[in-house]
Write an enzyme that holds these catalytic residues in place. Structure first.
Site, PDB file in Angstrom:
ATOM      1  N   ASN A  10      -6.764   0.011 -10.396  1.00  0.00           N
ATOM      2  CA  ASN A  10      -6.700   0.836  -9.195  1.00  0.00           C
ATOM      3  C   ASN A  10      -6.884   2.317  -9.562  1.00  0.00           C
ATOM      4  O   ASN A  10      -5.983   2.940 -10.104  1.00  0.00           O
ATOM      5  CB  ASN A  10      -5.338   0.608  -8.511  1.00  0.00           C
ATOM      6  CG  ASN A  10      -5.220   1.348  -7.190  1.00  0.00           C
ATOM      7  OD1 ASN A  10      -5.794   2.399  -6.998  1.00  0.00           O
ATOM      8  ND2 ASN A  10      -4.446   0.777  -6.283  1.00  0.00           N
ATOM      9  N   ASP A  70       5.587  -1.881 -12.719  1.00  0.00           N
ATOM     10  CA  ASP A  70       5.867  -2.995 -11.816  1.00  0.00           C
ATOM     11  C   ASP A  70       6.782  -2.448 -10.739  1.00  0.00           C
ATOM     12  O   ASP A  70       7.697  -1.658 -11.027  1.00  0.00           O
ATOM     13  CB  ASP A  70       6.526  -4.171 -12.536  1.00  0.00           C
ATOM     14  CG  ASP A  70       6.422  -5.454 -11.701  1.00  0.00           C
ATOM     15  OD1 ASP A  70       5.389  -5.623 -11.016  1.00  0.00           O
ATOM     16  OD2 ASP A  70       7.359  -6.266 -11.716  1.00  0.00           O
ATOM     17  N   GLY A 154       1.072  -2.410   1.850  1.00  0.00           N
ATOM     18  CA  GLY A 154       2.215  -3.270   1.557  1.00  0.00           C
ATOM     19  C   GLY A 154       3.244  -3.261   2.676  1.00  0.00           C
ATOM     20  O   GLY A 154       2.910  -3.437   3.858  1.00  0.00           O
ATOM     21  N   ASP A 156       4.972  -0.722   3.741  1.00  0.00           N
ATOM     22  CA  ASP A 156       5.178   0.623   4.295  1.00  0.00           C
ATOM     23  C   ASP A 156       5.424   0.653   5.807  1.00  0.00           C
ATOM     24  O   ASP A 156       6.260   1.430   6.277  1.00  0.00           O
ATOM     25  CB  ASP A 156       3.997   1.534   3.944  1.00  0.00           C
ATOM     26  CG  ASP A 156       3.989   1.949   2.475  1.00  0.00           C
ATOM     27  OD1 ASP A 156       4.933   1.583   1.747  1.00  0.00           O
ATOM     28  OD2 ASP A 156       3.038   2.634   2.058  1.00  0.00           O
TER      29      ASP A 156
END
Length: 200
Positions: A10, A70, A154, A156
Site C-alpha cells: 500500500n 498489524d 474499514g 471508520d
C-alpha cells in the site's frame, strides 16, 4: 542512500513512513519495490505477534531493515473481537461492508454506554544484526449504531470519536492522522529513530 522497507504493498500507507525517514536520508521502499512476491501468513493471536512475524520474515528474506504493522478494532462488549481478525471478520474476502454488518449485528441491544472500542496498531522493526522492537498506539471510541461519513476505510464509518463528535469516516485525513492509532504508533517510533538509524 540507506533504505528501510515497509512490509506493505500500500503506497498510501508508506507515505506516513516517508515523512518520518526521508529527512534523515533514508529511502523508504514497499513490497512493490522488490522483485519477488512475499506473502506472510498471519498466524499470531495478537497484533504484536503478527507484526513481529511479518517484519522478521521479510527482513530475513531480503536482508534489509523492515517495518511491519498489524492493526485492528477491539470491542469491549465482544471480548476484544474482531481483534487480529478485523480485516476478515465476516469472511476471507475481506469485505468492509460485511465486517461492519457483522459487528453491528453482534452489538444489537447493547446499550450506548457499553459500546466502547479502540483501534490498535503495533509496528515492529526488524533487521540483520538487530533485536526486533515494537511500538504501539491506540485510539479510543465507541461503536455507532449507524454508518456515518464517506472518508476512510474499514470500520471508520461506525467508529465514533467522542472528543470530535464524529465518526472516523467524518473526519478529514489530517484530523484522522492527528488522533489515529497508526499516528500514535508513528510518534513513538519517531522517538526511537536515532537508535534505529544507528543500527542501519
Amino acid at each position: 542512500m540507506k533504505e528501510i522497507l515497509i512490509a506493505t504493498s500500500n503506497k498510501g500507507k508508506a507515505k506516513d513512513f516517508e515523512a518520518l525517514f526521508t529527512p534523515h536520508g533514508i529511502r523508504v521502499l514497499t513490497l512493490q519495490d522488490v522483485d519477488r512476491t512475499i506473502d506472510v501468513e498471519e498466524t499470531g493471536i495478537t497484533f504484536e505477534e503478527n507484526a513481529i512475524l511479518k517484519a522478521e520474515t521479510v527482513a530475513r528474506l531480503l536482508g534489509k531493515t523492515v517495518i511491519a504493522d498489524d492493526s485492528g478494532l477491539e470491542i469491549a462488549a465482544l471480548d476484544g473481537r474482531p481483534g487480529v481478525y478485523s480485516a476478515r471478520y465476516a469472511g476471507a474476502d475481506k469485505s468492509d461492508e460485511a465486517n461492519i454488518e457483522k459487528v453491528l449485528s453482534e452489538l444489537q441491544g447493547v446499550p450506548e454506554g457499553e459500546r466502547t472500542a479502540r483501534f490498535r496498531c503495533v509496528l515492529a522493526v526488524a533487521g540483520p544484526a538487530m533485536t526486533t522492537e515494537t511500538v504501539s498506539g491506540s485510539c479510543e471510541g465507541t461503536i455507532h449504531p449507524e454508518r456515518k461519513g464517506e472518508n476512510g476505510f474499514g470500520y471508520d464509518p461506525i467508529f465514533y470519536v467522542p472528543s470530535k463528535g464524529k465518526t472516523m469516516a467524518e473526519l478529514t485525513p489530517d484530523e484522522k492522522n492527528a488522533i489515529s492509532h497508526r499516528g500514535a504508533a508513528l510518534k513513538k517510533l519517531e522517538k526511537k529513530l536515532p537508535d534505529i538509524i544507528q543500527k542501519r
